[in-house]
Design a protein around this motif. Structure first.
Motif, short mmCIF file in Angstrom:
data_model
loop_
_atom_site.label_atom_id
_atom_site.label_comp_id
_atom_site.label_asym_id
_atom_site.label_seq_id
_atom_site.Cartn_x
_atom_site.Cartn_y
_atom_site.Cartn_z
N THR A 76 0.26 1.48 0.11
CA THR A 76 -0.66 0.96 -0.89
C THR A 76 -1.19 -0.43 -0.58
O THR A 76 -2.29 -0.77 -0.98
N ASP A 77 -0.41 -1.24 0.09
CA ASP A 77 -0.78 -2.63 0.36
C ASP A 77 -2.18 -2.69 0.98
O ASP A 77 -2.41 -2.14 2.06
N PRO A 78 -3.13 -3.34 0.30
CA PRO A 78 -4.48 -3.39 0.85
C PRO A 78 -4.58 -4.21 2.14
O PRO A 78 -5.53 -4.05 2.89
N LEU A 79 -3.61 -5.07 2.41
CA LEU A 79 -3.65 -5.86 3.64
C LEU A 79 -3.26 -5.02 4.86
O LEU A 79 -3.68 -5.33 5.97
N ARG A 80 -2.46 -3.99 4.68
CA ARG A 80 -2.08 -3.04 5.74
C ARG A 80 -1.50 -3.72 6.99
O ARG A 80 -1.94 -3.48 8.11
N LEU A 81 -0.51 -4.56 6.78
CA LEU A 81 0.14 -5.21 7.92
C LEU A 81 0.93 -4.18 8.73
O LEU A 81 1.54 -3.27 8.18
N ALA A 82 0.94 -4.37 10.03
CA ALA A 82 1.78 -3.55 10.90
C ALA A 82 3.22 -4.04 10.76
O ALA A 82 3.45 -5.24 10.55
N SER A 123 -5.82 -19.16 -14.30
CA SER A 123 -5.97 -19.95 -15.52
C SER A 123 -4.74 -20.81 -15.81
O SER A 123 -4.87 -21.94 -16.25
N ILE A 124 -3.55 -20.28 -15.56
CA ILE A 124 -2.33 -21.05 -15.79
C ILE A 124 -1.63 -21.32 -14.46
O ILE A 124 -1.20 -22.43 -14.19
N PHE A 125 -1.50 -20.30 -13.66
CA PHE A 125 -0.85 -20.42 -12.36
C PHE A 125 -1.91 -20.55 -11.28
O PHE A 125 -2.98 -19.97 -11.38
N SER A 126 -1.60 -21.27 -10.24
CA SER A 126 -2.55 -21.32 -9.13
C SER A 126 -2.29 -20.12 -8.23
O SER A 126 -1.16 -19.75 -8.01
N GLY A 127 -3.33 -19.50 -7.76
CA GLY A 127 -3.18 -18.39 -6.84
C GLY A 127 -3.77 -17.11 -7.37
O GLY A 127 -4.38 -17.06 -8.43
N SER A 128 -3.59 -16.06 -6.60
CA SER A 128 -4.13 -14.75 -6.97
C SER A 128 -3.01 -13.88 -7.51
O SER A 128 -1.84 -14.22 -7.45
N ALA A 129 -3.40 -12.73 -8.03
CA ALA A 129 -2.42 -11.78 -8.52
C ALA A 129 -1.53 -11.31 -7.37
O ALA A 129 -1.94 -11.34 -6.21
N TRP A 130 -0.33 -10.89 -7.68
CA TRP A 130 0.60 -10.39 -6.67
C TRP A 130 0.17 -9.01 -6.19
O TRP A 130 -0.52 -8.27 -6.89
N LEU A 131 0.62 -8.66 -5.02
CA LEU A 131 0.39 -7.36 -4.38
C LEU A 131 -1.09 -7.07 -4.17
O LEU A 131 -1.53 -5.93 -4.25
N THR A 132 -1.85 -8.11 -3.87
CA THR A 132 -3.27 -7.96 -3.58
C THR A 132 -3.50 -8.12 -2.08
O THR A 132 -2.56 -8.34 -1.32
N ASN A 133 -4.76 -8.05 -1.68
CA ASN A 133 -5.08 -8.16 -0.26
C ASN A 133 -5.05 -9.59 0.24
O ASN A 133 -5.26 -9.83 1.42
N SER A 134 -4.78 -10.54 -0.62
CA SER A 134 -4.66 -11.92 -0.15
C SER A 134 -3.28 -12.12 0.48
O SER A 134 -2.37 -11.33 0.26
N SER A 135 -3.17 -13.16 1.25
CA SER A 135 -1.87 -13.50 1.84
C SER A 135 -0.85 -13.68 0.72
O SER A 135 -1.17 -14.21 -0.35
N GLU A 136 0.36 -13.27 0.98
CA GLU A 136 1.42 -13.47 -0.01
C GLU A 136 1.62 -14.95 -0.32
O GLU A 136 2.08 -15.31 -1.40
N CYS A 137 1.23 -15.82 0.58
CA CYS A 137 1.32 -17.26 0.33
C CYS A 137 0.27 -17.72 -0.68
O CYS A 137 0.36 -18.83 -1.20
N ASP A 138 -0.71 -16.87 -0.97
CA ASP A 138 -1.73 -17.19 -1.96
C ASP A 138 -1.45 -16.53 -3.32
O ASP A 138 -2.20 -16.73 -4.26
#
Length: 162
Positions: A76-82, A123-138
């Protein structure tokens, strides 16, 4: 005119043989397909990599946080890391944290239900939602330097056991 490439190889008997592949020296307009592992081989390779951080029986059980994270990162991970990617284990471990602490029921930064609902948590936390296609560091409230250096999910309604 087409030029046929020729190369030399050594036969099993130690003799030099001329090999003439059927392709031309003119590059094709379409890129070659990527070499990829068969799905079962990729799963086994991922199991092998992740066995350093999790019991394999938990990875195979999709009712456990580890099993849910394993299924997510491979299917499911949209980033599809090997599995050989340097961030694969880190991303998996954070997904285990998400599934272990009631991710989906958090107050903020839940994984999106679909790609059109990114459930932005800026809005409250900096960053994107979890389990998205962004880096986990984001992902919301994750700090990274050389890997994850801080996780602050206070006041986010977490529940569960880690």
């Amino acid at each position: 005119s087409r030029t046929i490439l020729s190369t030399m190889r050594t036969s099993r008997r130690g003799k030099k043989e001329k090999v003439q592949p059927s392709s031309s020296s003119v590059p094709s307009l379409q890129p070659s397909s990527k070499l990829s592992l068969q799905p079962s081989s990729e799963r086994e390779f991922a199991l092998n990599i992740l066995s350093d951080v999790s019991d394999v029986s938990l990875l195979r059980d999709n009712t456990t946080p580890q099993g849910k994270a394993f299924e997510w990162i491979l299917d499911t991970d949209p980033l599809r890391l090997a599995p050989a990617d340097g961030s694969f284990i880190q991303r998996f471990v954070l997904a285990v944290l998400y599934f272990s602490t009631g991710g989906g029921s958090w107050d903020r930064c839940n994984a999106p239900i679909n790609v059109n609902n990114l459930n932005d948590c800026t809005s409250i936390f900096s960053g994107s939602a979890w389990l998205t296609n962004s880096s986990e560091c984001d992902w919301g409230r994750i700090s990274c330097g050389d890997g994850v250096t801080r996780i602050d999910l206070s006041l986010n309604g977490l529940s569960g056991t880690i």
